[in-house]
Scaffold this motif. Structure first.
Motif, PDB file in Angstrom:
ATOM      1  N   ASP A 235      67.395  42.605  43.078  1.00 63.57           N
ATOM      2  CA  ASP A 235      68.636  43.191  43.591  1.00 63.57           C
ATOM      3  C   ASP A 235      68.322  44.103  44.768  1.00 63.57           C
ATOM      4  O   ASP A 235      67.448  44.977  44.673  1.00 63.57           O
ATOM      5  N   THR A 236      69.024  43.885  45.855  1.00 64.45           N
ATOM      6  CA  THR A 236      68.816  44.650  47.086  1.00 64.45           C
ATOM      7  C   THR A 236      70.161  44.964  47.714  1.00 64.45           C
ATOM      8  O   THR A 236      71.041  44.100  47.765  1.00 64.45           O
ATOM      9  N   THR A 237      70.331  46.178  48.185  1.00 65.90           N
ATOM     10  CA  THR A 237      71.526  46.550  48.949  1.00 65.90           C
ATOM     11  C   THR A 237      71.108  46.927  50.359  1.00 65.90           C
ATOM     12  O   THR A 237      70.242  47.787  50.550  1.00 65.90           O
ATOM     13  N   THR A 239      72.330  48.439  53.950  1.00 64.73           N
ATOM     14  CA  THR A 239      73.397  49.281  54.514  1.00 64.73           C
ATOM     15  C   THR A 239      73.227  49.498  56.012  1.00 64.73           C
ATOM     16  O   THR A 239      73.792  50.438  56.568  1.00 64.73           O
ATOM     17  N   SER A 264      75.959  45.201  52.186  1.00 63.22           N
ATOM     18  CA  SER A 264      75.790  43.904  51.527  1.00 63.22           C
ATOM     19  C   SER A 264      74.928  44.084  50.272  1.00 63.22           C
ATOM     20  O   SER A 264      73.840  44.654  50.341  1.00 63.22           O
ATOM     21  N   HIS A 265      75.450  43.606  49.139  1.00 60.19           N
ATOM     22  CA  HIS A 265      74.712  43.660  47.877  1.00 60.19           C
ATOM     23  C   HIS A 265      74.178  42.264  47.573  1.00 60.19           C
ATOM     24  O   HIS A 265      74.947  41.306  47.443  1.00 60.19           O
ATOM     25  N   HIS A 267      71.816  39.636  45.178  1.00 64.66           N
ATOM     26  CA  HIS A 267      71.250  39.393  43.847  1.00 64.66           C
ATOM     27  C   HIS A 267      70.591  38.024  43.838  1.00 64.66           C
ATOM     28  O   HIS A 267      71.224  37.012  44.165  1.00 64.66           O
ATOM     29  N   LYS A 285      77.452  39.964  47.670  1.00 65.14           N
ATOM     30  CA  LYS A 285      78.781  40.572  47.631  1.00 65.14           C
ATOM     31  C   LYS A 285      78.843  41.605  48.747  1.00 65.14           C
ATOM     32  O   LYS A 285      77.969  42.460  48.859  1.00 65.14           O
ATOM     33  N   GLU A 287      80.868  44.591  50.950  1.00 67.56           N
ATOM     34  CA  GLU A 287      81.923  45.597  50.925  1.00 67.56           C
ATOM     35  C   GLU A 287      82.675  45.634  52.245  1.00 67.56           C
ATOM     36  O   GLU A 287      83.834  46.050  52.299  1.00 67.56           O
TER      37      GLU A 287
END
Length: 370
Positions: A235-237, A239, A264-265, A267, A285, A287
């Motif tokens: 899992d990486t976000t 920004t 951006s999230h 998985h 996913k 935002e």
């Protein structure tokens, strides 16, 4: 002095505020909340109808077109400007300009409906995969290779044909006008070589509410993508802000300090090891909805989207074991797989899905088989 047509306190709304904050650079802390005017007692508005009201005190210092777009629940700013340019709006008995500033308390008269020019886009009998439709909106599974709409400089030639808009004009009886003559009904976009779900509005009220929902990030969008290499974390976000690349204008970049915020999230669904190298299937996913967002954020991680030549993916994928055979994918392996939102008019929860396009499924099979 408040208008006699104003809704009771607690029932007022400022339906386009969030949309204009997002699209016109308005500071969300600065503009006053404009009460929405209620003309239900007047019945349907016809060409002969004259609507009269008094500008609310909060209109002081606001442009006429912006105030009217916020105060009138079912008229977009583009339509307001059409009304003003056609001389159908009077302020204190004078014919104003759209940019004129109000003081508050003026008597405003609006005559009839805006007479819009014919759409530049024309209807074309192009097959569409319509996943959901009612009288307010439709959700379409757009194929890769189809532009959502023609560019602003498009004319009635091949550059203004074959788009999603052309197909929508043929299949749907009505589209909203907020997007203008080339973008009727279009609330958000997908890149030409990205497939999947896109929502379109059939009327201005629905379009405006959907715009607010996207701006307020209450619409949940999930994408599937195949990228080169194995992502290190499950899992990486990301920004990193996104801006236009000043060296190559068709690209976006995360390397400018003045970029717009983007989240951006990611998985990991599967890490795949094949004779053609390592790949990762990722669920993303977002935002925010910046131009090329997923593609740019994947590039920033060093894992470009398969088929995305603009951001570093190879045109031809060769075997890493020295064997014969190559693979090619003439589109981005990026698919808008699901959409979750509250219906802007009925309040019903919508959860819609679109399976991977056939060419993506076939590419995966070829990749696995080697």
């Amino acid at each position: 002095m408040p208008s006699k047509n104003m809704l009771p306190k607690g029932q007022r709304r400022h339906s386009v505020r969030a949309e204009y904050v997002a699209t016109r650079g308005v500071d969300p802390e600065m503009p006053p909340v404009v009460p929405v005017l209620d003309f239900e007692d007047d019945g349907d508005v016809t060409d002969a109808t004259v609507r009269t009201f008094v500008a609310d005190p909060v209109a002081a210092g606001m442009r006429l077109d912006l105030y009217l777009a916020q105060a009138l629940p079912d008229i977009s700013r583009a339509r307001v400007q059409v009304l003003i340019d056609a001389g159908q709006v009077c302020v204190n008995g004078e014919t104003p300009k759209a940019k004129d500033k109000l003081k508050g308390g003026e008597t405003v008269e609006i005559e009839g409906q805006p007479q819009l020019e014919p759409l530049h886009a024309t209807a074309e009998d192009i097959p569409l995969d319509i996943v959901f439709e009612d009288k307010y909106l439709a959700v379409v599974n757009k194929p890769a290779g189809m532009m959502v709409h023609a560019g602003a400089g498009a004319t009635d030639d091949d550059r203004n044909k074959g788009t999603l808009v052309n197909a929508l004009l043929f299949h749907l009886a009505k589209l909203s006008d907020i997007g203008g003559q080339l973008r009727p009904g279009i609330v958000h976009r997908l890149d030409k070589q990205t497939s999947g779900l896109i929502v379109v509005a059939k009327d201005d009220s629905t379009h405006r509410k959907l715009g607010e929902m996207f701006s307020e990030r209450t619409v949940k969008k999930t994408y599937l993508t195949l990228v080169h290499g194995h992502l290190a974390k499950d899992d990486t976000t990301v920004t990193l802000p996104i801006a236009r690349d000043l060296q190559r204008r068709i690209r976006m970049t995360t390397r400018r300090p003045d970029g717009r915020s983007a989240v951006s999230h990611m998985h990991v669904l599967e890490r795949i090891t094949t004779p053609f190298g390592a790949f990762t299937m990722v669920e993303v996913k977002i935002e925010t909805g910046r131009t090329h967002q997923i593609r740019v954020h994947m590039q920033s991680l060093g894992h470009p989207v398969v088929g995305d030549f603009l951001y570093g993916a190879p045109h031809v994928i060769r075997r890493v074991d020295g064997g014969e055979g190559v693979l090619e994918l003439e589109r981005n392996f990026l698919h808008a797989a699901s959409l979750q939102l509250t219906h802007p008019q009925t309040g019903k929860e919508l959860e819609l899905e679109a399976p991977l396009a056939k060419e993506l499924v076939e590419f995966l099979e070829q990749l696995r088989e080697g």
